[in-house]
Design an enzyme around this catalytic site. Structure first.
Site, PDB file in Angstrom:
ATOM      1  N   ASP A   1     -42.232   2.499 -43.158  1.00 31.83           N
ATOM      2  CA  ASP A   1     -42.195   2.031 -41.779  1.00 31.83           C
ATOM      3  C   ASP A   1     -43.273   2.787 -41.004  1.00 31.83           C
ATOM      4  O   ASP A   1     -43.909   3.720 -41.516  1.00 31.83           O
ATOM      5  CB  ASP A   1     -40.784   2.255 -41.179  1.00 31.83           C
ATOM      6  CG  ASP A   1     -40.519   1.314 -40.021  1.00 31.83           C
ATOM      7  OD1 ASP A   1     -39.349   0.997 -39.760  1.00 31.83           O
ATOM      8  OD2 ASP A   1     -41.500   0.875 -39.377  1.00 31.83           O
TER       9      ASP A   1
ATOM     10  N   GLU B   1     -35.518  -1.357 -30.814  1.00 30.57           N
ATOM     11  CA  GLU B   1     -35.305  -0.076 -31.493  1.00 30.57           C
ATOM     12  C   GLU B   1     -34.553   0.921 -30.622  1.00 30.57           C
ATOM     13  O   GLU B   1     -33.588   0.560 -29.950  1.00 30.57           O
ATOM     14  CB  GLU B   1     -36.659   0.432 -31.997  1.00 30.57           C
ATOM     15  CG  GLU B   1     -37.319  -0.582 -32.943  1.00 30.57           C
ATOM     16  CD  GLU B   1     -38.506  -0.023 -33.683  1.00 30.57           C
ATOM     17  OE1 GLU B   1     -39.544  -0.687 -33.719  1.00 30.57           O
ATOM     18  OE2 GLU B   1     -38.391   1.069 -34.254  1.00 30.57           O
TER      19      GLU B   1
END
Ligand code: GLC
Length: 608
Positions: free
Chosen positions: A290, A496
């Site tokens: 990521d 997020e």
């Protein structure tokens, strides 16, 4: 033109993929191999960087675009430019460009923005999700992008998680079914296709990415990038099943999770990334980290990035989403391989996997954008598909104060109606996060239809529509003049960690707006949110009807289609709806399951 006899095996389109991989790998220098393992952000992807460091992949972060409101053709110009630099290298290995096309090609102005995953989970319609994947692939390829960082196949454990809306739901079986997005994005592999081997059906398909491996949806209290405390059996029962379905569909890439499992960060887990995903489950594509996932492994001072590189690459990360300090990454790789701390075999395995996906995706034959696809961007057919998805995703939670007097469907020929609330006329709010920017925006951010637009188009010519974002005193004082009110409230966009919430209340005093109106006018509430939120008793009691509309995207007509009765409500809750945050986590796996509305709940509005 080089004759066929002069072509190397890797340059021969109809040579077997594995032969092409082997041949090309044998010709590569170490720097060329390190370059393939390196993914950089578009803002640092200069021609010199791509050429001199043999960069294998470029991405854009959420909101990073050629310029404000750049269209697909502008994106294609940019990416084709990167590709020309890559193809100018010694071996001419094409780069793969990736983007977060997570609900349509959502970075691009004018693209069809589909409902977010939690809404699609409410449809339980795997074929619809596959068709959305196919439409998304066309719009993504039209912009020159080869790789979509989708689907997120997290199994939701707790709606306090800021990424709840990226989940298809809390049930592993439901999430597994919704991974049909992979077949839509990549194409459907033939029966005999080997499990775990990457598959991409052609130049109007894209490489998909199952994320975030593994257990990201199960972190304690829904803390983003937090810790999932679970036995391996629980991982196998809850969080791994969707990946099995993705591998069976030939998903070409998997993204590692920021989160940890029992205190061990996924980016450092040899057991999960290599022994489980690659060896036990047989995944033959590549694992991408990521964003700055390696940096998260380091101490707060970031002093030991070299050690992070060693840990993550040895654990099984094949491509590193660096995305800025690529020179340091490549230097560390060079040192670590020269010192033997990263075995050459690990580098070769990573590069083989990356090359395999690039060959399977046809990038050597079709490295550039296909401008003939530009007409698919935001086209009528795709918007109708988005409208269908919105219709099927709406969940009717309440329909009438008295069960024998349903409130919906609404009378489209009513004399005078009030439309109010922060979310009645806001396309940005309808789309939510990962739209145009990372966190999402408010306002008329792209081409689309708001709930208000849709209602105005749906009601009769003699119906007076009064719209006020916030109901005025005058309007409330003359409330008897309204046949009914539609109040649209909900969450402002987020993504997020910015979306992590321990309160989960409806922002902008949404509950007060609802009760103020509902006390005076028969009211339908449209809840635009990425997850279940607190429903105050007064909201539940005073409203006539309540619809969970999730984050529907650009095709707001789908909401009008159902509330006025052209279609029935089909949506069923993909997640449990909690009573109070003190009760959380509430999901079908928790003991003493006591939700406000259970998983699978959803009323119909058509008379039986
Ligand atoms: C983000 C997300 C991931 C996304 C990646 C690239 O931080 O965790 O889902 O694909 O970075 O934008």
């Amino acid at each position: 033109m080089v004759g066929r006899e002069e072509l190397c095996v890797y340059q021969t389109p109809d040579a077997p993929v594995e032969a092409r991989v082997k041949d090309l790998l044998s010709r590569m220098t170490l720097p060329e191999k390190f370059g393939q393992m390196t993914q950089i952000e578009r803002t640092v992807a200069s021609p010199a960087a791509i050429r001199d460091f043999f960069i294998g992949s470029v991405l854009n972060s959420g909101g990073s675009a050629p310029f404000e409101d750049a269209k697909s053709s502008d994106w294609a110009d940019m990416i084709d430019g990167f590709q020309r630099s890559a193809l100018a290298s010694r071996l001419g290995i094409p780069l793969i460009y990736g983007t977060d096309a997570v609900h349509g090609n959502n970075n691009v102005y004018g693209a069809t923005v589909f409902p977010h995953n939690i809404a699609l989970g409410a449809t339980r319609d795997a074929d619809l999700v596959r068709r959305i994947g196919a439409a998304t692939a066309l719009e993504v390829r039209a912009s020159g992008v080869h790789w979509a960082f989708a689907p997120c196949v997290a199994v939701l454990g707790d709606p306090r998680w800021g990424r709840s809306y990226e989940c298809y739901g809390e049930d592993p079986g439901l999430v597994s079914e919704m991974t049909s997005l992979v077949s839509g994005l990549q194409g459907e592999p033939p029966e005999e296709h080997p499990n775990g081997y990457p598959f991409v059906a052609g130049s109007n398909k894209v490489v998909a990415c199952a994320k975030h491996f593994v257990g990201d949806g199960g972190t304690d209290k829904g803390v983003n990038e937090g810790n999932t405390i679970a036995s391996y059996e629980d991982l196998e029962k809850i969080h791994i099943p969707p990946y099995l379905k993705c591998l069976a569909q030939g998903v070409s890439t998997v993204m590692a999770s920021y989160s940890s499992w029992n205190g061990s960060n996924l980016h450092s887990s040899y057991f999960l990334l290599t022994e489980v995903l690659k060896e036990k489950l047989g995944f033959k594509g590549f694992v991408v980290s990521d964003w700055e996932g390696l940096d998260r492994l380091s101490d707060p001072w970031g002093s030991n990035y070299r050690n992070c590189v060693k840990t993550a690459v040895n654990a099984g990360i094949d491509m590193v989403m660096v995305p800025f300090k690529y020179e340091q990454f490549i230097q560390d790789m060079t040192d670590l391989v020269e010192s033997g701390e990263i075995p050459m075999a690990r580098v070769n395995d990573a590069v083989e996997r990356i090359l395999r996906v690039k060959f399977v995706a046809g990038l050597f034959e079709h490295p550039f954008s296909d401008r003939s696809l530009l007409g698919t961007v935001g086209c009528k057919e795709h918007r109708e598909l988005g409208r269908e998805a919105v219709r099927k995703s709406l969940v009717l939670l309440k329909n009438g104060k008295n069960a024998d007097k349903p409130f919906l469907p609404l009378d489209r020929n009513a004399k005078r109606i009030l439309i109010t609330g922060t979310h009645a006329d806001d396309l940005g709010y309808q789309c939510g996060g990962w739209t145009k920017t990372w966190f999402g925006l408010s306002g008329r951010i792209t081409i689309g239809t708001t709930l208000l637009d849709a209602i105005k188009a749906a009601v009769g010519d003699n119906t007076e529509v009064v719209y006020e974002k916030t109901p005025s005193k005058e309007t409330l004082a003359s409330s008897e003049g309204f046949s009914y009110a539609i109040v649209a409230v909900g969450e402002s966009p987020y993504a997020e960690t910015k979306g992590d919430s321990s309160e989960l209340i409806i922002p902008f005093n949404g509950s007060d707006i609802v009760t103020t109106v509902a006390e005076r006018i028969p009211t339908l509430v449209m809840l635009i949110s990425g997850r279940p939120v607190v429903l105050e008793p007064t909201v539940l009691e005073k409203t006539e009807a309540l619809v969970a509309a999730w984050l529907p995207g650009t095709e707001g007509q789908g909401m009008a289609d159902v509330i006025f009765g052209d279609y029935d409500f089909e949506g069923k809750l993909p997640v449990s709806w909690f009573k109070t945050v003190e009760h959380l986590p509430v999901n079908a796996r928790t003991n003493s399951y006591d939700p406000l509305f259970p998983l699978g709940f959803g009323l119909s509005s058509k008379p039986v």
